[in-house]
Design a protein around this motif. Structure first.
Motif, PDB file in Angstrom:
ATOM      1  N   ARG A   1       0.817  -1.217   0.000  1.00 17.95           N
ATOM      2  CA  ARG A   1       0.000   0.000   0.000  1.00 17.95           C
ATOM      3  C   ARG A   1       0.853   1.270   0.000  1.00 17.95           C
ATOM      4  N   GLY A   2       2.134   1.117  -0.313  1.00 14.82           N
ATOM      5  CA  GLY A   2       3.009   2.278  -0.406  1.00 14.82           C
ATOM      6  C   GLY A   2       3.553   2.760   0.921  1.00 14.82           C
ATOM      7  N   HIS A   3       3.396   1.965   1.983  1.00 13.00           N
ATOM      8  CA  HIS A   3       3.846   2.428   3.293  1.00 13.00           C
ATOM      9  C   HIS A   3       5.370   2.450   3.419  1.00 13.00           C
ATOM     10  N   GLY A   4       6.046   1.558   2.683  1.00 12.67           N
ATOM     11  CA  GLY A   4       7.503   1.579   2.695  1.00 12.67           C
ATOM     12  C   GLY A   4       8.046   2.877   2.121  1.00 12.67           C
ATOM     13  N   ARG A   5       7.459   3.304   1.003  1.00 10.92           N
ATOM     14  CA  ARG A   5       7.871   4.583   0.412  1.00 10.92           C
ATOM     15  C   ARG A   5       7.534   5.732   1.352  1.00 10.92           C
ATOM     16  N   ALA A   6       6.374   5.672   1.989  1.00 15.65           N
ATOM     17  CA  ALA A   6       5.947   6.755   2.874  1.00 15.65           C
ATOM     18  C   ALA A   6       6.892   6.912   4.062  1.00 15.65           C
ATOM     19  N   ILE A   7       7.258   5.805   4.717  1.00 19.11           N
ATOM     20  CA  ILE A   7       8.139   5.926   5.874  1.00 19.11           C
ATOM     21  C   ILE A   7       9.538   6.356   5.445  1.00 19.11           C
ATOM     22  N   THR A   8       9.934   5.988   4.218  1.00 21.32           N
ATOM     23  CA  THR A   8      11.217   6.455   3.701  1.00 21.32           C
ATOM     24  C   THR A   8      11.207   7.966   3.516  1.00 21.32           C
ATOM     25  N   LEU A   9      10.128   8.503   2.960  1.00 17.86           N
ATOM     26  CA  LEU A   9      10.023   9.958   2.806  1.00 17.86           C
ATOM     27  C   LEU A   9      10.028  10.646   4.172  1.00 17.86           C
ATOM     28  N   ALA A  10       9.351  10.047   5.144  1.00 15.17           N
ATOM     29  CA  ALA A  10       9.352  10.629   6.484  1.00 15.17           C
ATOM     30  C   ALA A  10      10.760  10.630   7.072  1.00 15.17           C
ATOM     31  N   ALA A  11      11.518   9.567   6.816  1.00 16.58           N
ATOM     32  CA  ALA A  11      12.895   9.490   7.300  1.00 16.58           C
ATOM     33  C   ALA A  11      13.760  10.564   6.655  1.00 16.58           C
ATOM     34  N   VAL A  12      13.590  10.748   5.356  1.00 14.56           N
ATOM     35  CA  VAL A  12      14.355  11.776   4.638  1.00 14.56           C
ATOM     36  C   VAL A  12      14.034  13.160   5.199  1.00 14.56           C
ATOM     37  N   ALA A  13      12.751  13.431   5.423  1.00 12.99           N
ATOM     38  CA  ALA A  13      12.351  14.730   5.965  1.00 12.99           C
ATOM     39  C   ALA A  13      12.932  14.951   7.359  1.00 12.99           C
ATOM     40  N   ALA A  14      12.964  13.905   8.176  1.00 14.33           N
ATOM     41  CA  ALA A  14      13.509  14.024   9.531  1.00 14.33           C
ATOM     42  C   ALA A  14      14.999  14.330   9.487  1.00 14.33           C
ATOM     43  N   LEU A  15      15.746  13.655   8.613  1.00 12.25           N
ATOM     44  CA  LEU A  15      17.175  13.922   8.507  1.00 12.25           C
ATOM     45  C   LEU A  15      17.440  15.332   7.991  1.00 12.25           C
ATOM     46  N   GLN A  16      16.609  15.780   7.064  1.00 20.63           N
ATOM     47  CA  GLN A  16      16.754  17.153   6.573  1.00 20.63           C
ATOM     48  C   GLN A  16      16.528  18.143   7.713  1.00 20.63           C
TER      49      GLN A  16
END
Length: 294
Positions: free
Chosen positions: A239-254
């Motif tokens: 359901r795209g949750h892997g991509r979603a949590i990856t984007l959240a991780a990228v945003a957190a590191l930024q």
């Protein structure tokens, strides 16, 4: 000046974390990161210290390794200042190749060394052969990061919500077969110096179910950050949750000031590589560990 190998102690771990953090450079190969040390800190400082080896010259830490005795493996981080230092590389290899030094077994051994040009060249010339291929991936953090589309809750060292912590543990255990992750391990990890620049993220779907989770590790502003580990709950995959949590991780590191988000996964993990690429990561050239033939 001579190079001396030293086994880790709990009292040395903070110094090792800071040294390894300082060696993270934008554009350099992905090597052992403070996050790797921080994740293993969940087993306790004594256990982590038994895994750690460090090499000093003149009192300065110039290399550090994490030993996995079960697999006969050491994962290395090397200071940029000795990238081309052949004398240092020779001493490093001598310590690793000698079973009497207590690092690698006599009948083989594997070295993960993705940085250190002189050391890698010496391994090649000394008959160590390519082992399993890994794929590093990287996303620059100069541009805004798109919204992940899920509700994200955060656990850091200063803000611990018990419900979110239980969800973090549950998703972690479900995502990885044979995982022993627990609240106790999370608390040990969160108490470490490495976690002062880290946080865990838990993603929730529209029904309020915890569907994915990750831990992100900064090495300090202007340095590459690491995503380790990341997983989606198997009951909610596709359901795209892997991509979603990856984007959240990228945003957190930024938000934490990292220059880029990095990850390295076995090349055989085709679905994982594809998920990172779908989240804007660039697939870099595959790298291999070095195996000594028995």
């Amino acid at each position: 000046m001579s190079v001396a190998m030293q086994s880790g102690t709990p009292a040395l771990l903070d110094d090792v974390v800071e040294a390894v953090a300082s060696w993270q450079q934008e554009g350099a190969p992905v090597q052992v990161h403070p996050g790797d040390l921080g994740w293993n800190w969940g087993f306790g400082s004594e256990a982590l210290a038994r895994e750690v080896r460090l090499w000093r010259r003149g009192g300065t830490i110039l290399a550090a390794g994490m030993v996995d005795a079960k697999d006969g493996l050491i994962r290395m981080a090397i200071a940029p200042s000795v990238d081309s230092d052949e004398a240092f590389a020779r001493q490093l290899l001598a310590d690793l190749a000698d079973p009497g030094r207590g690092v690698l077994p006599a009948d083989g051994g594997v070295v993960e060394a993705r940085f250190g040009a002189a050391f890698r060249d010496l391994l090649h010339r000394s008959g160590w052969v390519a082992d399993e291929p890994w794929t590093p991936l990287r996303r620059e953090l100069t541009d805004p990061v798109e919204d992940c589309g899920l509700r994200i809750e955060v656990l850091d060292a200063d803000h611990v919500d018990e419900r979110i912590l239980q969800d973090r543990v549950a998703v972690g255990r479900a995502s990885f077969p044979n995982s022993t992750f627990s609240s106790q391990r999370w608390r040990a990890m969160a108490a470490s110096s490495a976690y002062r620049r880290a946080r865990c993220l838990v993603a929730y779907d529209e029904d309020g179910a915890a569907v994915a989770a990750t831990t992100v590790w900064s090495a300090g502003p202007g340095r590459p950050g690491l995503i380790e580990p990341l997983g989606a709950h198997p009951d909610h995959r596709g359901r795209g949750h892997g991509r979603a949590i990856t984007l959240a991780a990228v945003a957190a590191l930024q938000q934490m000031g990292s220059s880029s988000a990095t990850v390295c996964t076995p090349s055989s993990n085709v679905a994982g590589v594809a998920a990172y690429i779908s989240a804007g990561f660039e697939k870099l050239s595959a790298v291999t560990d070095f195996r000594r033939l028995a």
